[in-house]
Design a protein around this motif. Structure first.
Motif, short mmCIF file in Angstrom:
data_model
loop_
_atom_site.label_atom_id
_atom_site.label_comp_id
_atom_site.label_asym_id
_atom_site.label_seq_id
_atom_site.Cartn_x
_atom_site.Cartn_y
_atom_site.Cartn_z
N LEU A 38 -7.64 10.79 1.82
CA LEU A 38 -6.46 10.70 2.69
C LEU A 38 -5.55 9.57 2.22
O LEU A 38 -4.34 9.68 2.23
CB LEU A 38 -6.89 10.41 4.14
CG LEU A 38 -7.77 11.47 4.80
CD1 LEU A 38 -8.39 10.90 6.08
CD2 LEU A 38 -6.93 12.71 5.14
N TRP A 39 -6.20 8.48 1.84
CA TRP A 39 -5.47 7.28 1.45
C TRP A 39 -6.13 6.73 0.20
O TRP A 39 -7.36 6.57 0.18
CB TRP A 39 -5.53 6.26 2.60
CG TRP A 39 -4.80 4.99 2.32
CD1 TRP A 39 -5.35 3.82 1.92
CD2 TRP A 39 -3.40 4.78 2.43
NE1 TRP A 39 -4.37 2.87 1.76
CE2 TRP A 39 -3.15 3.44 2.07
CE3 TRP A 39 -2.30 5.58 2.78
CZ2 TRP A 39 -1.87 2.89 2.05
CZ3 TRP A 39 -1.03 5.04 2.78
CH2 TRP A 39 -0.83 3.71 2.41
N LYS A 40 -5.35 6.50 -0.84
CA LYS A 40 -5.94 6.03 -2.09
C LYS A 40 -5.72 4.55 -2.28
O LYS A 40 -4.56 4.10 -2.30
CB LYS A 40 -5.28 6.75 -3.27
CG LYS A 40 -5.58 8.23 -3.34
CD LYS A 40 -5.09 8.81 -4.64
CE LYS A 40 -5.51 10.27 -4.75
NZ LYS A 40 -5.24 10.85 -6.05
N GLY A 41 -6.80 3.80 -2.42
CA GLY A 41 -6.66 2.37 -2.71
C GLY A 41 -5.90 2.20 -4.02
O GLY A 41 -6.07 2.99 -4.95
N ALA A 42 -5.03 1.17 -4.07
CA ALA A 42 -4.17 0.99 -5.25
C ALA A 42 -4.98 0.53 -6.44
O ALA A 42 -5.90 -0.27 -6.31
CB ALA A 42 -3.09 -0.03 -4.94
N GLU B 97 -4.63 -1.28 -10.29
CA GLU B 97 -3.78 -2.31 -10.89
C GLU B 97 -2.41 -1.75 -11.31
O GLU B 97 -2.34 -0.74 -12.02
CB GLU B 97 -4.54 -2.85 -12.12
CG GLU B 97 -3.98 -4.11 -12.75
CD GLU B 97 -3.96 -5.30 -11.79
OE1 GLU B 97 -4.85 -5.38 -10.93
OE2 GLU B 97 -3.02 -6.13 -11.92
N GLY B 98 -1.34 -2.38 -10.83
CA GLY B 98 -0.01 -2.03 -11.32
C GLY B 98 0.63 -0.80 -10.66
O GLY B 98 1.76 -0.45 -10.96
N GLU B 99 -0.11 -0.13 -9.76
CA GLU B 99 0.47 1.06 -9.13
C GLU B 99 1.33 0.67 -7.94
O GLU B 99 1.06 -0.34 -7.28
CB GLU B 99 -0.64 1.98 -8.61
CG GLU B 99 -1.31 2.79 -9.67
CD GLU B 99 -2.37 3.72 -9.08
OE1 GLU B 99 -2.86 4.56 -9.84
OE2 GLU B 99 -2.71 3.59 -7.89
N PRO B 100 2.34 1.48 -7.61
CA PRO B 100 3.10 1.22 -6.38
C PRO B 100 2.15 1.32 -5.19
O PRO B 100 1.28 2.20 -5.17
CB PRO B 100 4.13 2.35 -6.32
CG PRO B 100 3.89 3.23 -7.49
CD PRO B 100 2.76 2.69 -8.31
N ALA B 101 2.31 0.43 -4.22
CA ALA B 101 1.35 0.41 -3.11
C ALA B 101 2.01 -0.06 -1.83
O ALA B 101 2.99 -0.78 -1.85
CB ALA B 101 0.17 -0.49 -3.46
N TRP B 102 1.44 0.39 -0.72
CA TRP B 102 1.89 -0.03 0.61
C TRP B 102 0.68 -0.68 1.30
O TRP B 102 -0.47 -0.32 1.03
CB TRP B 102 2.34 1.18 1.42
CG TRP B 102 3.66 1.76 0.96
CD1 TRP B 102 4.87 1.53 1.53
CD2 TRP B 102 3.89 2.67 -0.12
NE1 TRP B 102 5.86 2.23 0.85
CE2 TRP B 102 5.29 2.93 -0.16
CE3 TRP B 102 3.08 3.28 -1.08
CZ2 TRP B 102 5.87 3.78 -1.11
CZ3 TRP B 102 3.66 4.12 -2.03
CH2 TRP B 102 5.03 4.36 -2.04
N ASP B 103 0.99 -1.63 2.22
CA ASP B 103 -0.08 -2.29 2.97
C ASP B 103 -0.72 -1.32 3.95
O ASP B 103 -0.03 -0.47 4.50
CB ASP B 103 0.47 -3.47 3.76
CG ASP B 103 0.76 -4.64 2.83
OD1 ASP B 103 0.14 -4.69 1.75
OD2 ASP B 103 1.62 -5.46 3.18
N PRO C 94 -4.03 -2.54 0.08
CA PRO C 94 -2.88 -1.83 -0.47
C PRO C 94 -3.29 -0.47 -1.03
O PRO C 94 -4.37 -0.31 -1.59
CB PRO C 94 -2.40 -2.75 -1.60
CG PRO C 94 -3.56 -3.62 -1.93
CD PRO C 94 -4.37 -3.76 -0.67
N GLY C 95 -2.40 0.50 -0.86
CA GLY C 95 -2.72 1.84 -1.36
C GLY C 95 -1.55 2.78 -1.15
O GLY C 95 -0.43 2.34 -0.91
N ARG C 96 -1.84 4.07 -1.25
CA ARG C 96 -0.79 5.08 -1.10
C ARG C 96 -1.40 6.35 -0.51
O ARG C 96 -2.62 6.55 -0.58
CB ARG C 96 -0.16 5.39 -2.45
CG ARG C 96 -1.14 5.93 -3.45
CD ARG C 96 -0.51 5.96 -4.81
NE ARG C 96 -1.49 6.03 -5.86
CZ ARG C 96 -1.98 7.16 -6.37
NH1 ARG C 96 -1.60 8.31 -5.86
NH2 ARG C 96 -2.84 7.13 -7.35
N PRO C 97 -0.53 7.19 0.06
CA PRO C 97 -1.08 8.38 0.73
C PRO C 97 -1.53 9.44 -0.26
O PRO C 97 -1.00 9.54 -1.36
CB PRO C 97 0.14 8.90 1.53
CG PRO C 97 1.33 8.40 0.77
CD PRO C 97 0.92 7.08 0.17
#
Ligand code: AMP
Ligand code: ZN
Length: 472
Positions: free
Chosen positions: A185-189, A191-197, A202-205
């Motif tokens: 569901l949510w991918k932990g970021a 190194e160097g990837e765009p990410a949201w808190d 930090p990660g992304r959907p």
């Protein structure tokens, strides 16, 4: 208002449309992943959705439609990294080319085009709800959906979970799951990837989550129609159902409609076969886009569409017959009386048969057959000099009405659109004229100009320092 029947992928049978709100259809259509220019296969699906929208309107429904833009996922992130630019910079030209393609195929704008990157809060709220209810768990900064908790997983696609043994690797990914069948569901970021808190760092959907969250935000927890191409059925739509229904406890969507794929010369499109076409590729080869729209909509959406250049030429020939009928009609003399003119009943029959065909699982080929039957009748009436007073207008009005769905009959409109998108200078000039009209309190003219610009996909923003504009 006419109540259509659609083949519902959920249950695999035709079913009469039922809606949450009387007279209104709320519909979600999976949009493009903006990491490249759309190919004509993608455009077949988007055009099918346009014909569906227009048909529902023709049958008397109000439509509220959402098409998302997937502007964060593995492919967009990889593309941005390879190009050495930010995610936003990378996706912007593909978003622009997507809207330009829609315009070139005369696909109507829908009510909402939400972008995944602008709905991260809604996605996080959905994940939190799933974690709280025990449907999801965190592992190493990522969150996974616990498929074993979802008893009716597989109901859309017929996917049989028991066939996938626990411990077996079904997909390659680097995350640590309790069960290989679980999806992210949510991918932990990394190194160097765009990410949201997020509460899990930090990660992304994940992609599936994006559509559930945006669908429910704009259309409610339960809505009427969800569409996509057949490749979306599994796992994308199956996972959307799992997430949404586990979170809300309600049925997510009543009717699932999926379009078959487009193939080229009988084969799957691929770069290596040299049969991978964007719209511009076809234009460069001299294609008439009006004929392409006709060709794409003339095949029933649940059949594979085999794109060939001969097929495109046939579509052009069919349009020519329609154009010629219109020219002959405009030239023909009308008689004095209305007594024995066949045109009135022919118009009524056209509109009825055309609507009935669309209401029958969007049978566009039947709808076109009704149109060509009508053309024959009009041609015969013209030949036999049997037109009565008002018949010419009657025919033109009926053609306009069916063209609200087809969007191909008005050759002038296509020519103008091809020749004349507005240039920056023309837009500036219109804005000056609009300002002057407002100063002169001629609000009618000012609104007209705004309407003209909106039609061309130009959005105005009135600010204290003047009016700004941008292309959508
Ligand atoms: P994508 O941009 O890859 O997310 O795809 C956008 C839409 O195009 C999805 O609804 C897909 O189902 C659809 N699609 C992808 N390939 C084809 C194809 N060859 N023919 C028809 N639709 C397609
Ligand atoms: Zn989707």
């Amino acid at each position: 208002m006419q109540n259509p029947v659609f083949y519902n992928t959920l249950g695999r049978r035709p079913a009469r449309l039922e809606t949450e709100v009387a007279g209104e259809v709320r519909m979600y259509t999976c949009g493009p992943t903006v990491y490249n220019t759309a190919h004509i296969g993608n455009l077949r699906t988007f055009l099918f959705e346009d014909v569906l929208r227009r048909s529902l309107q023709f049958l008397g429904w109000r439509v509220v439609q959402v098409m998302n833009l997937t502007d964060v996922d593995d492919k967009t992130i990889e593309g941005a990294a390879n190009a050495g630019v930010s995610l936003g910079e990378f996706t912007r030209p593909f978003i622009d080319s997507f809207f330009a393609d829609l315009d070139r195929l005369h696909i109507q704008r829908v009510e909402h085009y939400p972008r995944a990157t602008e709905h991260i809060d809604e996605m996080l709220a959905l994940v939190e709800q799933l974690v709280e209810k025990g449907y999801a768990y965190e592992s190493d900064g990522s969150v996974f959906f616990r498929i074993g908790r979802d008893e009716d997983y597989g109901k859309l696609s017929g996917f049989d979970l028991s066939q996938v043994r626990q411990g077996e690797r079904v997909a390659s990914d680097d995350y640590d799951k309790e069960d290989v069948r679980d999806f992210v569901l949510w991918k932990g970021a990394k190194e160097g990837e765009p990410a949201w808190d997020s509460p899990w760092g930090p990660g992304r959907p994940g992609w599936h989550l994006e559509c559930s969250a945006m669908g429910m935000k704009y259309l409610g927890e339960s809505f009427d129609i969800h569409c996509g191409g057949v490749d979306n059925i599994f796992p994308h739509h199956e996972n959307e159902i799992a997430q949404s229904e586990s979170a809300t406890g309600k049925r997510f969507v009543r009717t699932w409609i999926h379009a078959e794929h487009l193939i080229v010369d009988g084969e799957k499109m691929s770069k290596s076969l040299g049969n991978f076409y964007t719209l511009q590729d076809l234009v460069d080869r001299g294609a008439d886009l009006r004929a392409l729209r006709y060709q794409l909509l003339s095949v029933h959406y649940r059949k594979k569409l085999n794109f060939t250049f001969e097929g495109l030429a046939d579509a052009g020939a069919a349009l020519k017959r329609l154009d010629e009928m219109r020219f002959r009609l405009l030239d023909a003399a009308e008689g004095e009386s209305e007594s024995d003119s066949p045109i009135g009943p022919a118009c009524e029959r056209l509109l009825k048969d055309f609507g009935d065909a669309l209401a029958d699982d969007l049978n566009t080929s039947e709808a076109l057959a009704a149109l060509f039957g009508f053309v024959r009748e009009v041609n015969q009436a013209v030949d036999g000099q049997r037109l009565a007073v008002g018949d010419r207008q009657r025919v033109l009005d009926s053609l306009d009405r069916v063209d609200e769905v087809l969007g191909v009959l008005n050759a002038d409109e296509w020519r103008q659109a091809e020749e004349g998108g507005l240039s920056d200078e023309e837009i500036d000039r219109l804005l000056v004229e609009r300002r002057e009209a407002r100063q002169a309190r001629d609000f009618g003219r000012a609104d007209e100009i705004r309407g003209q610009l909106t039609e061309q996909g130009i959005v105005l923003e009135d600010t204290p320092t003047g009016t700004r504009w941008k292309r959508q």
